[in-house]
Design a protein around this motif. Structure first.
Motif, PDB file in Angstrom:
ATOM      1  N   MET B  72      -5.029   0.797  -2.778  1.00  0.00           N
ATOM      2  CA  MET B  72      -3.928   0.935  -1.821  1.00  0.00           C
ATOM      3  C   MET B  72      -4.394   0.600  -0.416  1.00  0.00           C
ATOM      4  O   MET B  72      -3.828   1.052   0.565  1.00  0.00           O
ATOM      5  CB  MET B  72      -3.322   2.327  -1.897  1.00  0.00           C
ATOM      6  CG  MET B  72      -4.331   3.445  -1.913  1.00  0.00           C
ATOM      7  SD  MET B  72      -3.530   5.003  -2.377  1.00  0.00           S
ATOM      8  CE  MET B  72      -4.949   5.967  -2.870  1.00  0.00           C
ATOM      9  N   GLY B  73      -5.487  -0.178  -0.357  1.00  0.00           N
ATOM     10  CA  GLY B  73      -5.969  -0.604   0.945  1.00  0.00           C
ATOM     11  C   GLY B  73      -7.335  -0.054   1.284  1.00  0.00           C
ATOM     12  O   GLY B  73      -7.959  -0.481   2.242  1.00  0.00           O
ATOM     13  N   ILE B 360       6.552  12.012   7.300  1.00  0.00           N
ATOM     14  CA  ILE B 360       6.755  11.354   6.015  1.00  0.00           C
ATOM     15  C   ILE B 360       5.826  10.144   5.942  1.00  0.00           C
ATOM     16  O   ILE B 360       5.545   9.519   6.959  1.00  0.00           O
ATOM     17  CB  ILE B 360       8.249  10.988   5.809  1.00  0.00           C
ATOM     18  CG1 ILE B 360       8.521  10.484   4.411  1.00  0.00           C
ATOM     19  CG2 ILE B 360       8.736   9.980   6.857  1.00  0.00           C
ATOM     20  CD1 ILE B 360       8.376  11.530   3.328  1.00  0.00           C
ATOM     21  N   HIS B 361       5.378   9.826   4.716  1.00  0.00           N
ATOM     22  CA  HIS B 361       4.294   8.834   4.555  1.00  0.00           C
ATOM     23  C   HIS B 361       4.636   7.439   5.062  1.00  0.00           C
ATOM     24  O   HIS B 361       3.801   6.773   5.621  1.00  0.00           O
ATOM     25  CB  HIS B 361       3.943   8.687   3.069  1.00  0.00           C
ATOM     26  CG  HIS B 361       3.804   9.974   2.323  1.00  0.00           C
ATOM     27  ND1 HIS B 361       4.870  10.685   1.833  1.00  0.00           N
ATOM     28  CD2 HIS B 361       2.707  10.675   1.970  1.00  0.00           C
ATOM     29  CE1 HIS B 361       4.445  11.773   1.211  1.00  0.00           C
ATOM     30  NE2 HIS B 361       3.136  11.793   1.277  1.00  0.00           N
ATOM     31  N   THR B 362       5.862   6.994   4.768  1.00  0.00           N
ATOM     32  CA  THR B 362       6.243   5.602   5.015  1.00  0.00           C
ATOM     33  C   THR B 362       5.140   4.586   4.704  1.00  0.00           C
ATOM     34  O   THR B 362       4.730   3.822   5.580  1.00  0.00           O
ATOM     35  CB  THR B 362       6.750   5.350   6.454  1.00  0.00           C
ATOM     36  OG1 THR B 362       5.714   5.688   7.388  1.00  0.00           O
ATOM     37  CG2 THR B 362       7.991   6.146   6.764  1.00  0.00           C
ATOM     38  N   MET B 364       3.954   1.075   3.754  1.00  0.00           N
ATOM     39  CA  MET B 364       4.703  -0.144   4.097  1.00  0.00           C
ATOM     40  C   MET B 364       5.561  -0.607   2.920  1.00  0.00           C
ATOM     41  O   MET B 364       6.657  -1.134   3.113  1.00  0.00           O
ATOM     42  CB  MET B 364       3.702  -1.234   4.486  1.00  0.00           C
ATOM     43  CG  MET B 364       4.231  -2.228   5.483  1.00  0.00           C
ATOM     44  SD  MET B 364       4.625  -1.416   7.035  1.00  0.00           S
ATOM     45  CE  MET B 364       6.336  -1.795   7.156  1.00  0.00           C
ATOM     46  N   LEU B 412      -0.990  -1.411  -4.595  1.00  0.00           N
ATOM     47  CA  LEU B 412      -0.076  -0.513  -3.903  1.00  0.00           C
ATOM     48  C   LEU B 412       0.022  -0.956  -2.442  1.00  0.00           C
ATOM     49  O   LEU B 412      -1.005  -1.121  -1.786  1.00  0.00           O
ATOM     50  CB  LEU B 412      -0.577   0.928  -3.936  1.00  0.00           C
ATOM     51  CG  LEU B 412      -0.329   1.764  -5.193  1.00  0.00           C
ATOM     52  CD1 LEU B 412      -0.965   1.141  -6.426  1.00  0.00           C
ATOM     53  CD2 LEU B 412      -0.869   3.175  -4.996  1.00  0.00           C
ATOM     54  N   GLY B 413       1.248  -1.101  -1.967  1.00  0.00           N
ATOM     55  CA  GLY B 413       1.428  -1.417  -0.552  1.00  0.00           C
ATOM     56  C   GLY B 413       1.338  -0.149   0.272  1.00  0.00           C
ATOM     57  O   GLY B 413       2.293   0.281   0.888  1.00  0.00           O
ATOM     58  N   GLY B 414       0.169   0.459   0.245  1.00  0.00           N
ATOM     59  CA  GLY B 414      -0.029   1.768   0.880  1.00  0.00           C
ATOM     60  C   GLY B 414       0.375   2.871  -0.076  1.00  0.00           C
ATOM     61  O   GLY B 414       1.241   2.687  -0.947  1.00  0.00           O
ATOM     62  N   PHE B 416      -0.929   6.818   0.628  1.00  0.00           N
ATOM     63  CA  PHE B 416      -0.961   7.962   1.539  1.00  0.00           C
ATOM     64  C   PHE B 416      -0.513   9.259   0.868  1.00  0.00           C
ATOM     65  O   PHE B 416      -0.101  10.195   1.544  1.00  0.00           O
ATOM     66  CB  PHE B 416      -0.125   7.699   2.798  1.00  0.00           C
ATOM     67  CG  PHE B 416      -0.386   6.364   3.445  1.00  0.00           C
ATOM     68  CD1 PHE B 416      -1.680   5.968   3.734  1.00  0.00           C
ATOM     69  CD2 PHE B 416       0.646   5.499   3.753  1.00  0.00           C
ATOM     70  CE1 PHE B 416      -1.944   4.732   4.321  1.00  0.00           C
ATOM     71  CE2 PHE B 416       0.398   4.264   4.339  1.00  0.00           C
ATOM     72  CZ  PHE B 416      -0.897   3.874   4.622  1.00  0.00           C
ATOM     73  N   TYR B 531      -0.074  14.379   2.055  1.00  0.00           N
ATOM     74  CA  TYR B 531       0.032  13.238   2.972  1.00  0.00           C
ATOM     75  C   TYR B 531      -1.391  12.987   3.431  1.00  0.00           C
ATOM     76  O   TYR B 531      -2.174  13.946   3.544  1.00  0.00           O
ATOM     77  CB  TYR B 531       0.940  13.712   4.102  1.00  0.00           C
ATOM     78  CG  TYR B 531       1.158  12.890   5.333  1.00  0.00           C
ATOM     79  CD1 TYR B 531       2.254  12.023   5.423  1.00  0.00           C
ATOM     80  CD2 TYR B 531       0.346  13.048   6.457  1.00  0.00           C
ATOM     81  CE1 TYR B 531       2.508  11.334   6.588  1.00  0.00           C
ATOM     82  CE2 TYR B 531       0.605  12.345   7.619  1.00  0.00           C
ATOM     83  CZ  TYR B 531       1.691  11.491   7.687  1.00  0.00           C
ATOM     84  OH  TYR B 531       1.966  10.800   8.849  1.00  0.00           O
ATOM     85  N   TYR B 678      -3.409   5.698  12.074  1.00  0.00           N
ATOM     86  CA  TYR B 678      -2.591   6.686  11.354  1.00  0.00           C
ATOM     87  C   TYR B 678      -2.511   7.982  12.170  1.00  0.00           C
ATOM     88  O   TYR B 678      -1.449   8.579  12.330  1.00  0.00           O
ATOM     89  CB  TYR B 678      -3.209   6.959   9.977  1.00  0.00           C
ATOM     90  CG  TYR B 678      -2.219   7.416   8.936  1.00  0.00           C
ATOM     91  CD1 TYR B 678      -1.502   6.496   8.179  1.00  0.00           C
ATOM     92  CD2 TYR B 678      -2.003   8.773   8.691  1.00  0.00           C
ATOM     93  CE1 TYR B 678      -0.600   6.912   7.214  1.00  0.00           C
ATOM     94  CE2 TYR B 678      -1.101   9.196   7.727  1.00  0.00           C
ATOM     95  CZ  TYR B 678      -0.406   8.264   6.995  1.00  0.00           C
ATOM     96  OH  TYR B 678       0.488   8.680   6.033  1.00  0.00           O
TER      97      TYR B 678
END
Ligand code: FES
Ligand code: FES
Lengths: 150, 768
Positions: B72-73, B360-362, B364, B412-414, B416, B531, B678
């Motif tokens: 996820m990065g 909230i995680h948001t 991307m 995974l596009g992020g 968190f 989170y 972050y």
């Protein structure tokens, strides 16, 4: 009937003229490199070039691309070696990578219009592209590197 | 090197298919998948050497290494394989990575496959070294056997095995056939393949280019929303704006008129007696042929909601109840000496309240994934941090066994923490079963912000005493927050040992003789979930900022004062202070002790690197903070400039991380740079608020996150080398918690304004 070129290929579309370009590219053409992040022009993940200009695909109706040339990340360079793409890899910019197609398309449009941007011009141009992984510092550096090559 | 690998796999991809642009699985898949599948197929057909579940060597010499954690990065698809490749003497340019499907027996026996808690490297470093060494051992045996020489005379180096005496050598690929017929020695007396000496490492601890960067920069990387199956439908779901509300009635007439919309169905509300956990909560799904149609269809729905039991959840009053509860205190979770008595007789006492709202995680990429409930086994293709929990909850949603569900993991596009919770896949499973076709559920950004799992809101009251000499003699910290445990037990009113262990009971100011830490009650009225770095955020914020307040009250320099609070180097023994079941991130305290010396060390380095103590112009400030979490020690120094209008600019950040033994310094740097950004969002950007139970924010215009113009662009990461002989520690999360207090302390030093509630806004800092 909307007629456009996508990555150099002529296309015709008969459906809803209000459909945003992003969904046409992703769902109709299977070009999934452009990403959905907000659907409201707020994050830049969907950025593509329309007649060379960076546009947000999620809020650009396909009808507005009629007669135009659309370039996506898949078509930016035949070998994936556009100076911006090379700079991105040299700086190892991506983390999750999800925002990066949009970032690269934004940066490529900036440099084609302004090959020698100032620091402030880079920030201003890239500010609409969110990266939740926080790669901004490397994006900034990579744009500068790419600027020496375009 | 990474680029070459991607070129190689890309060629394979292009040769094998008609080219990009199809809509069918296989034709649309990125190289990382097709190649992995080819390796899997070849090894299943017996045409490959498969010494263990992590390694496959193909006849052409390609080494395919399994990554069983979600990318996820954080760079795990590079970090894990580079450990294996090093030990097996593979040439990195001939290594490809195969993403593991969910398979607990094969890959989950250490700690499942759930990629969270910053634990992939620290839990798998040794086992992966052994996997690599085992593969090398068998290749050496195979060479010795083919040449009829003793195994002691051969050695592997850079993808070849050599015979010392004759000078003979063979590529790994040439040894596949013989090696495939060998077995790893087993039993007590069997020789153990030796691990390389640290001095011989060529990849571990070195920069190895990240695996997927060619695909990512060319649009070829696949995420959850990029997967298409033949006959697949796309769905979006209208969910009740209030947690656990239900559909009263709905009218789909207008929605059905939208071209491309095929069906509107109800996902039944979760039964009242079932806790939320990671289950689908219910709603109205619009299903069709493309994403835009179903989004338009959803807009045209008319739904009447029964808002359910949480309409009273209004943050304007709820946050006050948290503050009251923190003041009142409650369960004593750590006690040393007698803090109250020490306060009574103290020369000076100080009290302050700290507050952190919901976040909230948001990520991307909003949650998205495909489930095909019509196949056997049921198949999941998704951006998920937790493939096995995804199987479990999807199986439950379908009323089948977990064994009958398979899960493949995309990039995974992020994540968190959001993508550890497979509620979105339960929705896809239920819908797939209903319509008899594979279904991709796409969450919109609005869904992500309004129907998520929120970082808990928290209030803390801190009190401390200092004596005549300016030494801290008592520390009392009391916190109240809705607990994550309420996902399983809705009546839960206090935290539990995992939350206590996130920087609260392990508060490291060990030199303080009297310590009391309490936990007040709080009702959970929304889904609360983990989170990035979890409750460490608020605990690190309060602890570091209050220590700076106290230093000022005592007339002391904050750095010197914080080092004094931490005290002499020791391993903290929390049992002495009555701490029960200290979590220690799920690990043994003997293996990963709380070492105060390492905490002080990173703080000193951050001070030195940032030039702490130098005179600063008006409006400038430098702030420090330090925190241990996920076993790593991080100190942050933020240099801030605050304008008269309250605008904040951040010319420099120094992040010092001591994560013990480390694998890929560049991916660590990128994680820690990103953690500063972050943290910058936590400190300065969006917050979630509710009115009548519904989340008010909806997209990035009102839930803001750091952008280039307000992010720190000069984050200098310093990786500590002093403790690399110790076990690896976490990297993904530990960079986040100290950023906020360092920034807030810097703002204080620049302006004299002490911020105790997040996020800090320019209007809080503007000159009157
Ligand atoms: S998806 Fe288009 S700007 Fe966010
Ligand atoms: S790299 Fe993950 S959002 Fe930018």
């Amino acid at each position: 009937m909307v007629k456009l070129r996508v990555n150099g290929v002529s296309r015709q579309y008969n459906g809803d003229p209000n459909m945003p370009l992003l969904w046409y590219l992703r769902d109709e053409l299977g070009l999934t490199g452009s990403k959905y992040g907000c659907g409201a022009g707020l994050c830049g993940a969907c950025t593509v070039h329309v007649d060379g200009e960076a546009m947000r695909g999620c809020i650009t109706a396909i009808a507005d691309a009629d007669g135009k040339d659309v370039t996506t990340i898949e078509g930016l360079d035949p070998k994936g070696n556009h100076p911006v793409q090379r700079a991105w890899r040299a700086h190892a910019v991506p983390q999750c990578g999800y925002c990066q197609a949009g970032q690269i398309m934004q940066a490529a449009a900036l440099l084609s219009r302004n090959p020698d941007p100032s620091d402030q011009e880079i920030v201003d141009s890239m500010d609409g592209n969110i990266c939740r992984c926080g790669t901004y510092q490397r994006i900034f550096a990579a744009v500068k590197t790419a600027a020496t090559e375009v | 090197m990474g680029i070459m690998i991607q070129n190689l796999s890309r060629r394979t991809f292009l040769k094998g298919t008609a080219g990009a642009g199809g809509l069918v699985l296989g034709a649309q898949l990125a190289p990382q998948w097709t190649f992995a599948q080819a390796a899997r197929a070849q090894s299943a057909a017996g045409g490959a050497f498969n010494p263990n579940v992590f390694v496959t060597v193909l006849p052409d010499g390609t080494v395919s290494i399994v990554c069983h954690r979600s990318e996820m990065g954080q760079g795990i698809r590079t970090g894990l394989p580079q450990v294996v490749a090093d030990e097996m003497e593979a040439d990195w340019s001939r290594v490809v990575v195969e993403q593991a499907p969910a398979d607990e027996d094969k890959y989950g026996y250490i700690d499942g496959q759930n990629t969270d808690g910053s634990r992939s490297i620290r839990h798998h470093f040794t086992i992966l070294r052994e996997m690599g060494a085992g593969a090398r051992y068998l290749l050496e045996q195979a060479a010795a056997q083919s040449w009829g020489v003793d195994a002691s005379e051969v050695y592997a180096k850079n993808h070849r095995v050599y015979h010392t005496n004759s000078g003979k050598s063979a590529d790994f690929g040439e040894l596949v056939e013989v090696a495939a017929g060998l077995n790893m020695p087993s039993g007590e007396a069997a020789p153990k393949p030796s691990l390389k000496d640290e001095s011989e490492w060529k990849y571990i601890g070195k920069v190895v280019p990240a695996m997927d960067h060619f695909d990512i920069t060319t649009g070829g990387a696949n995420y959850g929303a990029d997967i298409s199956l033949p006959g697949m439908k796309i769905a979006v779901v209208a969910r009740c704006p209030v947690y656990r509300g239900k559909v009263k009635s709905f009218d789909a007439t207008e929605a059905m008129k939208v071209p491309g919309v095929e069906k509107v169905v109800e996902i039944p509300a979760l039964a009242d007696d079932k806790p939320a956990e990671f289950r689908a909560l219910g709603g109205i799904a619009v299903i069709g042929t493309n994403t835009w149609s179903v989004m338009e269809g959803r807009r045209a729905l008319k739904i009447e909601w029964d808002m359910g039991p949480f309409v009273a959840h209004d943050t304007s009053t709820y946050y006050d109840t948290l503050k009251e509860s923190a003041r009142k205190g409650g369960a004593v979770v750590r006690n040393r000496g007698d803090a109250a008595a020490a306060m009574d007789g103290a020369a000076k006492t100080l009290e302050a309240e700290y507050f952190v709202p919901y976040f909230i995680h948001t990520p991307m990429e909003p949650p998205a994934g495909v489930v095909d409930a019509t196949s056997t086994p049921v198949r999941i293709f998704a951006a998920t941090q937790s493939p096995n929990e995804s199987r479990q909850y999807v199986a439950e949603a379908l009323g089948i066994k977990k064994e009958d569900v398979a899960c493949e993991v995309t990039l995974l596009g992020g994540g968190f923490g959001r993508k550890s919770k497979p509620d979105y896949l339960c929705e896809a499973a239920i819908l797939s079963k209903m319509v008899g076709a594979p279904v991709r559920v796409q969450w919109t950004r609005e869904d992500d912000i309004q129907n998520g799992y929120y970082h808990t809101a928290s209030a803390q009251t801190l009190k401390a005493a200092v004596d005549d000499g300016g030494k801290c003699t008592a520390w009392h910290q009391s916190g109240a927050w809705p607990s994550i445990l309420a996902l399983w037990n809705p009546a839960q009113k206090v935290g539990f040992n995992i939350e206590y262990g996130l920087g609260l009971v392990d508060m490291p100011y060990n030199a303080v003789p009297n310590i009391r830490i309490e936990n007040g009650e709080a009702d959970a009225m929304i889904r609360v979930g983990w989170y990035r770095s979890v409750n460490n955020i608020q605990h690190s914020f309060a602890m570091n900022c209050f220590a700076n307040e106290l230093a000022e009250a005592a007339g002391r320099d904050p750095l010197e004062f914080m080092l004094e609070l931490i005290g002499d180097p020791t391993n903290l023994d929390l049992t002495k202070d009555g701490v029960e079941e200290y979590w220690n991130y799920g690990d043994s305290i003997d293996d990963w002790p709380i070492m105060t010396g390492r905490l002080a060390n990173v703080l000193k380095i951050a001070a030195e690197k940032s030039g702490y103590g130098k005179a600063m112009p008006k409006g400038h400030g430098l702030g420090l903070a330090t925190h241990r979490c996920f076993h790593s020690y991080v100190a942050t120094a933020v240099h801030v400039v605050v304008g008269d209008d309250g605008s904040v600019t951040i010319p420099q950040v120094d992040q010092v991380i001591d994560c013990g033994r480390y694998v890929n310094p560049d991916r660590i740097r990128s994680q820690v740079e990103g953690a500063a950004v972050y943290g910058n969002t936590v400190a300065r950007c969006g917050q979630i608020s509710t009115t009548k139970g519904a989340v008010n924010e909806s997209n990035f215009h009102d839930y803001t996150v750091s952008r280039m113009s307000n992010a720190p662009l000069n984050v200098r990461v310093h990786i500590v080398e002093d403790y690399t002989h110790l076990r690896p520690c976490g990297v993904g999360e530990p960079g986040v918690p100290p950023y906020t207090p360092a920034l807030i302390n810097a703002i204080y030093n620049a302006t004299g304004k002490r911020i105790r509630s997040l996020p800090v806004r320019p209007e809080d800092l503007a000159k009157a």
